[in-house]
Design an enzyme around this catalytic site. Structure first.
Site, PDB file in Angstrom:
ATOM      1  N   CYS A   1      70.222 112.755  16.068  1.00  0.00           N
ATOM      2  CA  CYS A   1      71.339 112.036  16.427  1.00  0.00           C
ATOM      3  C   CYS A   1      71.533 111.832  18.238  1.00  0.00           C
ATOM      4  O   CYS A   1      70.700 110.933  18.364  1.00  0.00           O
ATOM      5  CB  CYS A   1      72.634 112.829  16.012  1.00  0.00           C
TER       6      CYS A   1
ATOM      7  N   HIS B   1      71.280 114.066  10.080  1.00  0.00           N
ATOM      8  CA  HIS B   1      71.535 115.280  10.388  1.00  0.00           C
ATOM      9  C   HIS B   1      70.547 116.261   9.336  1.00  0.00           C
ATOM     10  O   HIS B   1      71.004 116.104   7.911  1.00  0.00           O
ATOM     11  CB  HIS B   1      72.978 115.805  10.522  1.00  0.00           C
TER      12      HIS B   1
ATOM     13  N   SER C   1      84.043 145.623   9.430  1.00  0.00           N
ATOM     14  CA  SER C   1      83.370 146.806   8.876  1.00  0.00           C
ATOM     15  C   SER C   1      81.977 146.801   9.187  1.00  0.00           C
ATOM     16  O   SER C   1      81.309 147.782   9.484  1.00  0.00           O
ATOM     17  CB  SER C   1      83.585 146.658   7.135  1.00  0.00           C
TER      18      SER C   1
ATOM     19  N   SER D   1      89.585 146.348  10.697  1.00  0.00           N
ATOM     20  CA  SER D   1      90.667 145.755   9.457  1.00  0.00           C
ATOM     21  C   SER D   1      90.385 146.099   8.225  1.00  0.00           C
ATOM     22  O   SER D   1      91.315 146.221   7.344  1.00  0.00           O
ATOM     23  CB  SER D   1      90.835 144.241   9.737  1.00  0.00           C
ATOM     24  N   GLY D   2      89.070 146.548   7.978  1.00  0.00           N
ATOM     25  CA  GLY D   2      88.737 146.698   6.658  1.00  0.00           C
ATOM     26  C   GLY D   2      87.947 145.387   5.845  1.00  0.00           C
ATOM     27  O   GLY D   2      87.360 145.420   4.952  1.00  0.00           O
ATOM     28  N   GLY D   3      88.141 144.404   6.750  1.00  0.00           N
ATOM     29  CA  GLY D   3      87.501 143.231   6.170  1.00  0.00           C
ATOM     30  C   GLY D   3      85.913 143.223   6.361  1.00  0.00           C
ATOM     31  O   GLY D   3      85.433 144.022   7.069  1.00  0.00           O
ATOM     32  N   VAL D   4      85.250 142.352   5.950  1.00  0.00           N
ATOM     33  CA  VAL D   4      83.859 142.617   6.111  1.00  0.00           C
ATOM     34  C   VAL D   4      83.374 142.461   7.610  1.00  0.00           C
ATOM     35  O   VAL D   4      82.355 143.213   7.975  1.00  0.00           O
ATOM     36  CB  VAL D   4      83.230 141.010   5.320  1.00  0.00           C
ATOM     37  N   ASP D   5      83.827 141.578   8.304  1.00  0.00           N
ATOM     38  CA  ASP D   5      83.033 141.534   9.621  1.00  0.00           C
ATOM     39  C   ASP D   5      83.556 142.631  10.563  1.00  0.00           C
ATOM     40  O   ASP D   5      82.557 143.366  11.107  1.00  0.00           O
ATOM     41  CB  ASP D   5      83.694 140.384  10.327  1.00  0.00           C
TER      42      ASP D   5
ATOM     43  N   GLU E   1      70.224 119.025   9.144  1.00  0.00           N
ATOM     44  CA  GLU E   1      70.498 120.671   8.990  1.00  0.00           C
ATOM     45  C   GLU E   1      71.644 120.705   7.953  1.00  0.00           C
ATOM     46  O   GLU E   1      72.011 121.870   7.632  1.00  0.00           O
ATOM     47  CB  GLU E   1      70.961 121.214  10.438  1.00  0.00           C
TER      48      GLU E   1
END
Ligand code: XMP
Length: 520
Positions: free
Chosen positions: A86, A176, A236, A230-234, A178
């Site tokens: 692009c 694009h 953790s 926080s216990g969330g995925v990230d 991608e």
């Protein structure tokens, strides 16, 4: 020398496209290491030894605004293959003797690309018909080819959609490759990397894990780190990664903001303190958050207040543990690209994610954000690689500001309680009907609108509950999930029959864009 420095790589020069990270990710998916650098920094940072290919990204600038487009033309002399996408295609053409102008017909969305000539770049890319759907997003176009270039493909309105100078190994494409909307887009990247740049596979999640752990060790040294768990995925994955790197130097701090999902605090303490034996401090800050959010309705204010409070709490607890220098956060790439650019190029701001835009300027702790260049699905794979349980790793994302951004308008204790119950019913129903894993993210929100209903023989005047469930690849774009009428009826009945305070349930049928996933 770190492992990262010893790898051959594709260098992606970023001109501020929303898709730059997606290019890097596609390259990594092909098993090749890639790095991004801002176009403004090429001069100072370029170490050519390990660069086997260069990709120039798209971007919001115009190539003819030469003052804004800082760019080192020396890259054309390095004898390294270059692929321009692009804006990248346009700048190659302009710099090498072609011409770029405002397009007579702008192209946004799908366009039909037609093959004119064979090329190494397009081997196995075109369908038998010689025509593919490709995804365009441009208002400028190349109007005259650069010296030594040939046209490989065109669309109805854009004459030079793929061009090449095969002897110099320079390629330009207007669309694009991608994005998933481009048919066979990945084949173009594959051909560029393997056939044209002759790079060998060198990248897997295993060595990504090694690099990240090594980097954390190097950065942190003997200092102590606290981690916003926080216990969330990230968070953790970050906690586990940092624990693997520096063990007991890590202390996780879990803040109960009062804006969490039902029973979340108990689950987090059980998993991390008891199971993983990670140092964990539990902070009950429910009252503090609620007080600070009193009478606050404006979304950006909510986010900033929550972000600032988080940091203050961390700083307070950091003082109690001696020698803490670092704060680890589970910031991901999508959090960054929608708040500010990762490489210093220009992208536009949508909202301040609490762990990025909300940070106070005078923060005393240094940040460690090992996931800041990864997408959600990459983080999940990394989590499994780190031996986290599937239950944690495959959990739907949950935003840092929590339920605060799922209660538009003013937040009260009563509203939070109502919402926790509604959300719990919705999520449990998804699990019971084997729908949870088919959905990327789902939640209930409480709208600040009261409507009239009738229950038994009585008039009710209660809040409205909004359900949102989306499919997505990485949270950058999303589509709403198609439930059966029976399932929606069941959830709606369960919510209204069990929760005092809600008498109407609606389903959000907007995609992202134009909406975002969260309401605020
Ligand atoms: P949006 O609403 O921007 O959400 O389309 C994209 C993804 O990001 C999550 N999200 C956040 N995560 N802090 C976070 O850690 C935040 O401030 C934040 N805001 C949104 C959202 O849940 C979705 O998965």
């Amino acid at each position: 020398m770190s492992l990262k420095d010893s790898l051959s790589k594709v260098l992606i020069i970023d001109f501020g496209s929303q898709f730059t990270q997606l290019i890097a990710r596609r390259v990594r998916e092909l098993g090749v290491y890639s790095e991004i650098i801002s176009h403004k920094k090429i001069k100072s940072k370029l170490d050519k030894k390990k660069i086997r290919g260069i990709i120039l990204s798209g971007g919001p600038l115009n190539v003819y605004q030469s003052k804004k487009v800082k760019f080192d033309k020396k890259i054309f002399k390095y004898n390294i293959p270059i692929l321009g996408i692009c804006f990248g295609h346009q700048i190659i053409s302009k710099e090498l003797g072609g011409r770029v102008k405002k397009a007579r017909y702008r192209e946004f969305g799908l366009a039909k690309l037609k093959r004119l000539r064979k090329s190494k770049l397009t081997k196995n890319f075109f369908k038998k018909s010689g025509s593919n759907n490709v995804w365009m997003s441009h208002a400028d176009e190349v109007t005259k080819l650069a010296n030594g270039f040939k046209v490989i493909a065109k669309t109805e309105t854009s004459k030079f959609s793929i061009v090449e100078n095969s002897s110099k190994k320079f390629y330009g494409i207007q669309f694009h490759p991608e994005v998933t909307h481009t048919e066979n887009g990945k084949i173009i990247l594959k051909n560029f990397i393997f056939s044209i740049c002759s790079i060998k596979r060198n990248w897997s999640l295993k060595n990504q894990k090694q690099i990240l752990i090594k980097n954390v060790k190097q950065v942190v040294g003997k200092s102590k780190v606290i981690c916003a768990l926080s216990g969330g995925v990230d968070s953790s994955v970050v906690a586990k990664l940092i624990h693997n790197a520096v063990g007991k130097q890590l202390t996780c701090i879990f803040v109960n903001t009062g804006l969490l999902r039902k029973n979340e605090e108990t689950q987090v303490v059980k998993t991390f303190k008891n199971k993983f034996k990670i140092n964990l401090i539990y902070v009950d800050a429910k009252k503090l958050f609620l007080n600070k959010l009193k009478n606050v309705s404006e979304p950006e204010n909510k986010r900033k207040i929550i972000g600032n409070l988080f940091i203050k709490i961390f700083e307070r607890y950091a003082k109690k543990i001696k020698n803490v220098k670092y704060l680890a956060q589970g910031t991901l790439y999508p959090d960054i690209i929608e708040s500010k650019s990762v490489t210093g190029s220009q992208t536009s701001k949508i909202k301040s994610h609490h762990n990025v835009g909300g940070l106070p300027k005078n923060m005393k702790l240094k940040l460690v954000e090992p996931l800041r260049l990864l997408f959600k699905d990459e983080v999940r794979k990394l989590g499994l690689e780190l031996k986290l349980s599937k239950e944690i790793v495959l959990r739907h994302p949950f935003p840092g500001p929590g339920l605060a951004i799922r209660i538009p308008g003013e937040i009260t204790e009563n509203k939070i309680k109502i919402l926790q119950e509604a959300d719990d019913i919705f999520i449990n129903s998804l699990r019971q009907h084997n729908l949870y894993s088919k959905i990327w993210q789902a939640y209930a929100a409480l709208l600040p609108v009261k409507t009239v209903g009738v229950m038994g023989d009585n008039r009710t005047y209660e809040y409205m509950c909004l359900l949102r469930a989306i499919t997505s690849e990485d949270g950058m774009t999303a589509d709403f999930f198609n439930f059966s009428k029976e399932f929606m009826q069941l959830v709606s009945n369960k919510i209204i029959n069990n929760i005092n305070g809600i008498n109407r349930v609606v389903y959000d049928i907007t995609s992202k864009p134009p909406s975002t996933i969260e309401l605020e």
